[in-house]
Design an enzyme around this catalytic site. Structure first.
Site, short mmCIF file in Angstrom:
data_model
loop_
_atom_site.label_atom_id
_atom_site.label_comp_id
_atom_site.label_asym_id
_atom_site.label_seq_id
_atom_site.Cartn_x
_atom_site.Cartn_y
_atom_site.Cartn_z
N TYR A 163 0.88 -1.20 0.09
CA TYR A 163 0.08 -0.07 0.01
C TYR A 163 0.86 1.38 0.01
CZ TYR A 163 -3.23 3.45 1.74
OH TYR A 163 -4.01 4.56 2.16
N ASN A 192 8.29 -9.93 -2.09
CA ASN A 192 7.98 -11.37 -2.25
C ASN A 192 6.47 -11.62 -2.40
OD1 ASN A 192 6.89 -10.94 0.28
ND2 ASN A 192 8.07 -12.77 1.26
N PHE A 207 9.97 -0.77 3.40
CA PHE A 207 8.63 -0.80 3.75
C PHE A 207 8.29 -2.41 4.26
CE2 PHE A 207 8.23 2.65 0.71
CZ PHE A 207 7.78 3.61 1.47
N SER A 243 6.36 3.30 13.25
CA SER A 243 4.92 3.60 13.39
C SER A 243 4.69 4.05 14.79
CB SER A 243 4.19 2.18 13.66
OG SER A 243 2.85 2.18 14.02
N THR A 302 2.65 3.25 16.77
CA THR A 302 2.50 2.23 17.80
C THR A 302 3.51 2.18 18.66
OG1 THR A 302 1.82 0.14 17.77
CG2 THR A 302 3.39 0.48 16.51
N TYR A 338 3.86 -6.94 16.93
CA TYR A 338 4.20 -6.16 15.76
C TYR A 338 4.82 -4.91 16.17
CZ TYR A 338 2.97 -2.56 12.46
OH TYR A 338 3.04 -1.41 11.62
N LYS A 348 8.93 -3.09 15.54
CA LYS A 348 8.97 -1.78 14.95
C LYS A 348 10.20 -1.15 16.00
CE LYS A 348 6.63 -1.50 11.55
NZ LYS A 348 7.39 -1.68 10.39
N ASP A 382 -6.37 -1.33 21.43
CA ASP A 382 -6.97 -0.02 21.12
C ASP A 382 -6.50 1.33 22.17
OD1 ASP A 382 -7.12 -0.40 18.37
OD2 ASP A 382 -9.51 -0.44 18.61
P1 NAD Z 1 1.60 -3.65 3.08
O1 NAD Z 1 1.54 -5.16 3.56
O2 NAD Z 1 0.69 -3.26 2.13
O3 NAD Z 1 2.93 -3.59 2.24
C1 NAD Z 1 4.14 -4.38 2.72
C2 NAD Z 1 4.81 -5.15 1.62
O4 NAD Z 1 5.94 -5.92 1.85
C3 NAD Z 1 3.83 -6.20 1.10
O5 NAD Z 1 3.86 -5.89 -0.42
C4 NAD Z 1 4.55 -7.33 1.25
O6 NAD Z 1 4.24 -8.49 0.32
C5 NAD Z 1 6.00 -7.16 1.44
N1 NAD Z 1 6.88 -8.15 2.21
C6 NAD Z 1 6.56 -8.31 3.49
N2 NAD Z 1 7.44 -9.02 4.13
C7 NAD Z 1 8.36 -9.29 3.23
C8 NAD Z 1 9.48 -10.13 2.97
N3 NAD Z 1 9.79 -10.95 4.06
N4 NAD Z 1 10.38 -10.12 1.69
C9 NAD Z 1 9.63 -9.14 0.64
N5 NAD Z 1 8.68 -8.52 0.67
C10 NAD Z 1 7.94 -8.66 1.92
O7 NAD Z 1 1.73 -2.64 3.91
P2 NAD Z 1 1.75 -1.14 4.01
O8 NAD Z 1 0.56 -0.50 4.89
O9 NAD Z 1 2.27 -0.67 2.64
O10 NAD Z 1 3.16 -0.85 5.29
C11 NAD Z 1 4.42 -0.71 4.90
C12 NAD Z 1 5.11 -0.65 6.11
O11 NAD Z 1 4.49 0.67 6.84
C13 NAD Z 1 5.09 -1.65 6.80
O12 NAD Z 1 6.57 -1.68 7.49
C14 NAD Z 1 4.26 -1.09 8.06
O13 NAD Z 1 4.43 -1.99 9.24
C15 NAD Z 1 4.43 0.00 8.00
N6 NAD Z 1 3.22 1.05 8.84
C16 NAD Z 1 2.13 1.01 8.15
C17 NAD Z 1 0.86 1.44 8.65
C18 NAD Z 1 -0.50 1.29 7.91
O14 NAD Z 1 -1.21 1.78 8.63
N7 NAD Z 1 -0.52 0.75 6.88
C19 NAD Z 1 0.97 2.05 9.97
C20 NAD Z 1 2.28 2.39 10.30
C21 NAD Z 1 3.49 1.74 9.71
N1 UFG Z 2 -12.08 0.38 13.79
C1 UFG Z 2 -13.37 0.11 14.06
N2 UFG Z 2 -14.17 -0.75 13.13
C2 UFG Z 2 -13.10 -1.45 12.37
C3 UFG Z 2 -11.89 -1.27 12.31
C4 UFG Z 2 -11.35 -0.21 13.01
O1 UFG Z 2 -14.22 0.81 14.79
O2 UFG Z 2 -13.76 -2.46 11.65
C5 UFG Z 2 -11.66 1.49 14.66
C6 UFG Z 2 -10.56 1.14 15.73
O3 UFG Z 2 -11.07 0.61 16.83
C7 UFG Z 2 -9.89 2.26 15.97
C8 UFG Z 2 -9.80 3.14 14.44
O4 UFG Z 2 -10.85 2.45 13.79
O5 UFG Z 2 -10.28 3.22 16.85
C9 UFG Z 2 -8.73 3.08 13.48
O6 UFG Z 2 -8.17 1.71 13.40
P1 UFG Z 2 -7.50 1.01 12.36
O7 UFG Z 2 -7.30 -0.36 12.70
O8 UFG Z 2 -7.70 1.70 11.07
O9 UFG Z 2 -5.94 1.70 12.81
P2 UFG Z 2 -5.27 1.57 14.15
O10 UFG Z 2 -5.25 2.85 14.74
O11 UFG Z 2 -5.75 0.67 15.19
O12 UFG Z 2 -3.82 0.89 13.58
C10 UFG Z 2 -3.05 1.49 12.61
C11 UFG Z 2 -2.32 0.33 11.78
C12 UFG Z 2 -1.29 0.07 12.71
C13 UFG Z 2 -0.30 0.70 13.25
C14 UFG Z 2 -1.02 2.00 13.86
C15 UFG Z 2 -0.23 3.20 14.15
O13 UFG Z 2 -3.29 -0.69 11.63
O14 UFG Z 2 -0.37 -0.86 12.00
O15 UFG Z 2 -2.23 2.48 12.93
O16 UFG Z 2 0.53 3.43 13.24
F1 UFG Z 2 0.62 0.23 14.39
#
Ligand code: NAD
Ligand code: UFG
Length: 339
Positions: A11, A31, A80, A125, A127, A150, A154, A298
């Site tokens: 993403y 991958n 990422f 994150s 988090t 998770y 981080k 949460d």
């Molecule tokens: P995503 O899952 O969409 O993308 C991660 C990608 O990494 C995927 O395409 C997956 O196939 C690849 N991948 C995972 N393990 C691998 C491996 N061993 N070798 C090669 N490829 C691998 O996730 P995202 O939402 O794009 O998140 C990207 C980064 O940002 C992650 O590190 C995630 O922890 C961090 N992050 C995401 C959020 C969020 O809410 N999306 C919030 C905070 C931090």
């Molecule tokens: N929520 C609902 N219903 C749902 C999904 C989520 O009410 O079906 C609520 C959750 O309880 C929370 C809010 O919507 O209050 C946001 O939830 P998300 O799951 O979208 O996001 P989070 O803040 O829980 O977590 C995200 C990522 C984590 C990351 C974190 C901080 O999923 O990987 O942000 O970066 F660690």
């Protein structure tokens, strides 16, 4: 300049590749454990220069060595690639430690063997802060015991990167602590594409409005917030992508080895009920929902103090919450061919 983007078909990675391709030559290593190969074609249809793809499992030392041998001229890395489902990490902690930590170690082992400057950006994150003591959260907020394996990966990865940067005079690194990325590219060619049932709020909403999921359950309305639902800092994924470019440029300018952390958020908190209202008014679509139990882990409220990034990275978010929500819906419609 060549930039390696691990997890670039995911993403946030795919959106960052589009922005990077305006100025840099981009190599993706992924991958496909949580992404689809079709993203590559979609991405290249909007990229400014063709993005190269290498199917690499970063847990595999040999594959990582091959990647660095083939692309010896990499001078930037945006890492990422990671598994990111909080709930799954509680059920399968070893998988998360193995994937997220070994991937970083294998990359840093290759970086260590080089004698040229490397600019490294790590996806961290908010988090890592756990339940914040003070809002908005600054980078001075202490990192507390993680709520999930998770979150712990981080914290560990940030520490590994910091230690490695102290030892390696060629390594300049930044951990970006993202708040809640949402939305999609304005072309609606790429967006959030969770495999299976979405765990996050916005993809759940767009899929339920598209009729692919049951009605939304709000996880608790008895939190210590004005309307009882949790507050988060939702940031448009294109703004987040731009923060990576700015962070890369910041490191390129640095003469000496460094390791820094930056919060990347809008600085504004929005509750779940406010998200529902904003989505309905920006898309004209009604969201059906019910109130359910709290979700484990949460926290009541998190939102960023983003001043450090605004000042040092010369970055600022451009998109409103309404634009972000509208783009998320446009992506869902385009992907599912909904009129
Ligand atoms: P995503 O899952 O969409 O993308 C991660 C990608 O990494 C995927 O395409 C997956 O196939 C690849 N991948 C995972 N393990 C691998 C491996 N061993 N070798 C090669 N490829 C691998 O996730 P995202 O939402 O794009 O998140 C990207 C980064 O940002 C992650 O590190 C995630 O922890 C961090 N992050 C995401 C959020 C969020 O809410 N999306 C919030 C905070 C931090
Ligand atoms: N929520 C609902 N219903 C749902 C999904 C989520 O009410 O079906 C609520 C959750 O309880 C929370 C809010 O919507 O209050 C946001 O939830 P998300 O799951 O979208 O996001 P989070 O803040 O829980 O977590 C995200 C990522 C984590 C990351 C974190 C901080 O999923 O990987 O942000 O970066 F660690």
């Amino acid at each position: 300049m060549k930039v390696l983007v691990t997890g670039g078909l995911g993403y946030i990675g795919s959106h960052t590749c589009v922005e990077l391709s305006k100025k840099y030559s981009v190599v993706i290593a992924d991958n496909l454990i949580n992404s689809k190969i079709e993203v590559l074609e979609r991405l290249n249809s909007i990229a400014h220069s063709k993005v190269i793809f290498e199917k690499i499992d970063l847990r595999n030392k040999k594959e990582v060595a091959f990647l660095f041998e083939k692309h010896g001229d990499i001078s930037g890395i945006i890492h990422f690639a990671a598994l990111k489902a909080v709930g799954e990490s509680v059920e399968k902690p070893l998988l998360y430690y193995e994937n997220n930590i070994n991937s970083l170690l294998n990359i840093l082992e290759q970086v260590q063997q080089r004698n040229s400057k490397i600019n490294f950006i790590f996806s961290s994150s908010c988090t890592v802060y756990g339940q914040p003591i003070k809002l908005p959260i600054t980078e001075e907020e202490p990192v507390k015991k993680a709520f999930s394996p998770y979150g712990e990966t981080k914290q560990i990865c940030e520490n590994i990167l910091s230690a490695s940067s102290k030892l390696n005079k060629y390594l300049r690194s930044i951990s970006l602590r993202y708040f809640n990325p949402i939305g999609a590219h304005e072309s609606a060619m790429i967006g959030e594409l969770p495999l299976g049932k979405p765990q996050n709020l916005i993809p759940y909403i767009t899929q339920s409005v598209a009729g692919v999921r049951e009605k939304l359950t709000i996880f608790g309305d008895d939190y210590d917030t004005p309307d009882g639902t949790c507050i988060r800092d939702y940031i448009h994924v294109t703004d987040l992508a731009d923060a990576h470019i700015k962070a890369l440029e910041y490191l390129i300018e640095k003469e000496f080895s460094t390791n820094e952390v930056f919060n990347i958020g809008t600085g504004k908190g929005t509750s779940v009920l406010e998200i529902i209202n904003a989505f309905e008014s920006s898309t004209g679509k009604k969201i059906s929902y019910k109130i359910g139990k709290r979700r484990k882990g949460d926290v009541d409220a998190t939102y960023a103090d983003n001043k450090k990034a605004l000042k040092s990275l010369s970055w600022s978010p451009k998109y409103s919450l309404e634009q972000a929500l509208e783009s998320a819906w446009n992506w869902e419609k385009n992907y599912r061919k909904i009129k």
